[in-house]
Design a protein around this motif. Structure first.
Motif, PDB file in Angstrom:
ATOM      1  N   GLU A   1       0.853  -1.204   0.000  1.00  0.00           N
ATOM      2  CA  GLU A   1       0.000   0.000   0.000  1.00  0.00           C
ATOM      3  C   GLU A   1       0.884   1.247   0.000  1.00  0.00           C
ATOM      4  N   ALA A   2       0.498   2.212  -0.826  1.00  0.00           N
ATOM      5  CA  ALA A   2       1.279   3.437  -0.951  1.00  0.00           C
ATOM      6  C   ALA A   2       1.151   4.267   0.303  1.00  0.00           C
ATOM      7  N   ASP A   3       2.247   4.949   0.659  1.00  0.00           N
ATOM      8  CA  ASP A   3       2.245   5.842   1.803  1.00  0.00           C
ATOM      9  C   ASP A   3       2.336   7.263   1.294  1.00  0.00           C
ATOM     10  N   ILE A   4       1.257   7.983   1.456  1.00  0.00           N
ATOM     11  CA  ILE A   4       1.227   9.365   1.014  1.00  0.00           C
ATOM     12  C   ILE A   4       0.524  10.186   2.085  1.00  0.00           C
ATOM     13  N   TYR A   5       1.163  11.262   2.464  1.00  0.00           N
ATOM     14  CA  TYR A   5       0.745  11.998   3.652  1.00  0.00           C
ATOM     15  C   TYR A   5       0.443  13.442   3.306  1.00  0.00           C
ATOM     16  N   GLN A   6      -0.648  13.928   3.847  1.00  0.00           N
ATOM     17  CA  GLN A   6      -1.028  15.322   3.636  1.00  0.00           C
ATOM     18  C   GLN A   6      -1.192  16.014   4.982  1.00  0.00           C
ATOM     19  N   THR A   7      -0.667  17.224   5.061  1.00  0.00           N
ATOM     20  CA  THR A   7      -0.872  18.058   6.244  1.00  0.00           C
ATOM     21  C   THR A   7      -1.130  19.489   5.829  1.00  0.00           C
ATOM     22  N   PRO A   8      -1.960  20.220   6.585  1.00  0.00           N
ATOM     23  CA  PRO A   8      -2.779  19.710   7.688  1.00  0.00           C
ATOM     24  C   PRO A   8      -3.986  18.939   7.172  1.00  0.00           C
ATOM     25  N   ARG A   9      -4.682  18.231   8.017  1.00  0.00           N
ATOM     26  CA  ARG A   9      -5.896  17.535   7.613  1.00  0.00           C
ATOM     27  C   ARG A   9      -7.058  18.520   7.501  1.00  0.00           C
ATOM     28  N   TYR A  10      -7.083  19.484   8.387  1.00  0.00           N
ATOM     29  CA  TYR A  10      -8.125  20.505   8.388  1.00  0.00           C
ATOM     30  C   TYR A  10      -7.468  21.868   8.633  1.00  0.00           C
ATOM     31  N   LEU A  11      -7.976  22.885   7.938  1.00  0.00           N
ATOM     32  CA  LEU A  11      -7.446  24.238   8.117  1.00  0.00           C
ATOM     33  C   LEU A  11      -8.556  25.247   7.935  1.00  0.00           C
ATOM     34  N   VAL A  12      -8.760  26.052   8.961  1.00  0.00           N
ATOM     35  CA  VAL A  12      -9.708  27.168   8.886  1.00  0.00           C
ATOM     36  C   VAL A  12      -8.894  28.440   9.060  1.00  0.00           C
ATOM     37  N   ILE A  13      -8.989  29.339   8.086  1.00  0.00           N
ATOM     38  CA  ILE A  13      -8.102  30.491   8.081  1.00  0.00           C
ATOM     39  C   ILE A  13      -8.798  31.678   7.440  1.00  0.00           C
ATOM     40  N   GLY A  14      -8.326  32.868   7.738  1.00  0.00           N
ATOM     41  CA  GLY A  14      -8.963  34.066   7.228  1.00  0.00           C
ATOM     42  C   GLY A  14      -8.537  34.434   5.824  1.00  0.00           C
ATOM     43  N   THR A  15      -9.353  35.243   5.200  1.00  0.00           N
ATOM     44  CA  THR A  15      -9.084  35.723   3.838  1.00  0.00           C
ATOM     45  C   THR A  15      -7.779  36.500   3.773  1.00  0.00           C
ATOM     46  N   GLY A  16      -7.052  36.315   2.691  1.00  0.00           N
ATOM     47  CA  GLY A  16      -5.828  37.058   2.463  1.00  0.00           C
ATOM     48  C   GLY A  16      -4.572  36.381   2.944  1.00  0.00           C
ATOM     49  N   LYS A  17      -4.704  35.302   3.712  1.00  0.00           N
ATOM     50  CA  LYS A  17      -3.522  34.602   4.223  1.00  0.00           C
ATOM     51  C   LYS A  17      -2.863  33.753   3.147  1.00  0.00           C
ATOM     52  N   LYS A  18      -1.558  33.586   3.285  1.00  0.00           N
ATOM     53  CA  LYS A  18      -0.820  32.663   2.415  1.00  0.00           C
ATOM     54  C   LYS A  18      -0.870  31.277   3.035  1.00  0.00           C
ATOM     55  N   ILE A  19      -1.193  30.284   2.202  1.00  0.00           N
ATOM     56  CA  ILE A  19      -1.377  28.916   2.685  1.00  0.00           C
ATOM     57  C   ILE A  19      -0.509  27.972   1.874  1.00  0.00           C
ATOM     58  N   THR A  20       0.115  27.021   2.553  1.00  0.00           N
ATOM     59  CA  THR A  20       0.810  25.935   1.866  1.00  0.00           C
ATOM     60  C   THR A  20       0.280  24.616   2.393  1.00  0.00           C
ATOM     61  N   LEU A  21      -0.219  23.806   1.474  1.00  0.00           N
ATOM     62  CA  LEU A  21      -0.673  22.460   1.800  1.00  0.00           C
ATOM     63  C   LEU A  21       0.450  21.487   1.452  1.00  0.00           C
ATOM     64  N   GLU A  22       0.802  20.642   2.421  1.00  0.00           N
ATOM     65  CA  GLU A  22       1.934  19.756   2.232  1.00  0.00           C
ATOM     66  C   GLU A  22       1.492  18.378   1.751  1.00  0.00           C
ATOM     67  N   CYS A  23       2.312  17.765   0.904  1.00  0.00           N
ATOM     68  CA  CYS A  23       2.066  16.408   0.424  1.00  0.00           C
ATOM     69  C   CYS A  23       3.406  15.720   0.268  1.00  0.00           C
ATOM     70  N   SER A  24       3.543  14.563   0.892  1.00  0.00           N
ATOM     71  CA  SER A  24       4.771  13.789   0.778  1.00  0.00           C
ATOM     72  C   SER A  24       4.439  12.326   0.561  1.00  0.00           C
ATOM     73  N   GLN A  25       5.267  11.654  -0.249  1.00  0.00           N
ATOM     74  CA  GLN A  25       5.079  10.225  -0.476  1.00  0.00           C
ATOM     75  C   GLN A  25       6.409   9.511  -0.342  1.00  0.00           C
ATOM     76  N   THR A  26       6.352   8.290   0.143  1.00  0.00           N
ATOM     77  CA  THR A  26       7.569   7.537   0.436  1.00  0.00           C
ATOM     78  C   THR A  26       7.784   6.393  -0.546  1.00  0.00           C
ATOM     79  N   MET A  27       7.030   6.372  -1.619  1.00  0.00           N
ATOM     80  CA  MET A  27       7.094   5.272  -2.575  1.00  0.00           C
ATOM     81  C   MET A  27       8.083   5.521  -3.704  1.00  0.00           C
ATOM     82  N   GLY A  28       8.653   6.706  -3.754  1.00  0.00           N
ATOM     83  CA  GLY A  28       9.557   7.013  -4.852  1.00  0.00           C
ATOM     84  C   GLY A  28       8.841   7.181  -6.177  1.00  0.00           C
TER      85      GLY A  28
END
Lengths: 113, 113
Positions: A1-28
């Protein structure tokens, strides 16, 4: 089974903010993808990458940007979040080859106030 | 313009009976079709696929049938189990250098004990 991770799972934030959603996988896996999904709707491809330093836009226009500096990492960035960006964002990866299925992370549910 | 259509938003089936989930498509260029299962708060999980040159693929309790002339595919689950209750997405895979998945809106399957 592939291992792929996303963070954060939930994000509530105000308008105008800069956001980065992370994604990493260990399968190469060479190929990675970002999808956007609203409730009860289909997943729409917004970005994809064939490997390091490769990024392409998907079928659905998005104001987000992505980068692929390392094989295992494919972050998505919104420079200035707006309420219209409220959605679920799903990251996926796959091996190179036509029939290789895409393996998904559990997603980030983003709410912009 | 939806290229992949799942016209039944929901389906209820008694435990032990057959579940049949349907999918129609309009794009003749799809090379593969895939079925994904999605539980709440999790990412989609790959279930089974079929090449466009085949008409049937079977994996345990899951069988996918493809009718190219009708541009129709179906997923059969026999026997259905309560743990099969989830949203099922049909997707077409385009080759031609992009390997993009085009998803339907999903069908919510409820297996009643």
């Amino acid at each position: 089974e592939a291992d792929i991770y996303q963070t954060p799972r939930y994000l509530v934030i105000g308008t105008g903010k800069k956001i980065t959603l992370e994604c990493s996988q260990t399968m190469g896996h060479d190929k990675m993808y970002w999808y956007q999904q609203d409730p009860g709707m289909e997943l729409h491809l917004i970005h994809y990458s064939y490997g390091v330093n490769s990024t392409e836009k998907g079928d659905l226009s998005s104001e987000s940007t992505v980068s692929r500096i390392r094989t295992e990492h494919f972050p998505l960035t919104l420079e200035s979040a707006r309420p219209s960006h409220t959605s679920q964002y799903l990251c996926a990866s796959s091996e190179y080859g036509e029939s290789g299925p895409q393996h998904f992370g559990d997603g980030t549910r983003l709410s912009i106030l | 313009d939806q290229q992949v259509k799942q016209n039944s938003p929901s389906l209820s089936v008694q435990e032990g009976r057959i579940s049949i989930l349907n999918c129609d498509y309009t794009n003749s260029m799809f090379d593969y079709f895939l079925w994904y299962k999605k539980y709440p708060a999790e990412g989609p999980t790959f279930l089974i696929s079929i090449s466009s040159i085949k008409d049937k693929n079977e994996d345990g309790r899951f069988t996918v049938f493809l009718n190219k002339s009708a541009k129709h595919l179906s997923l059969h689950i026999v026997p259905s189990q309560p743990g099969d209750s989830a949203v099922y997405f049909c997707a077409g895979l385009s080759g031609a250098g992009s390997y993009q998945l085009t998803f339907g809106k999903g069908t919510k399957l409820s297996v009643i004990p």
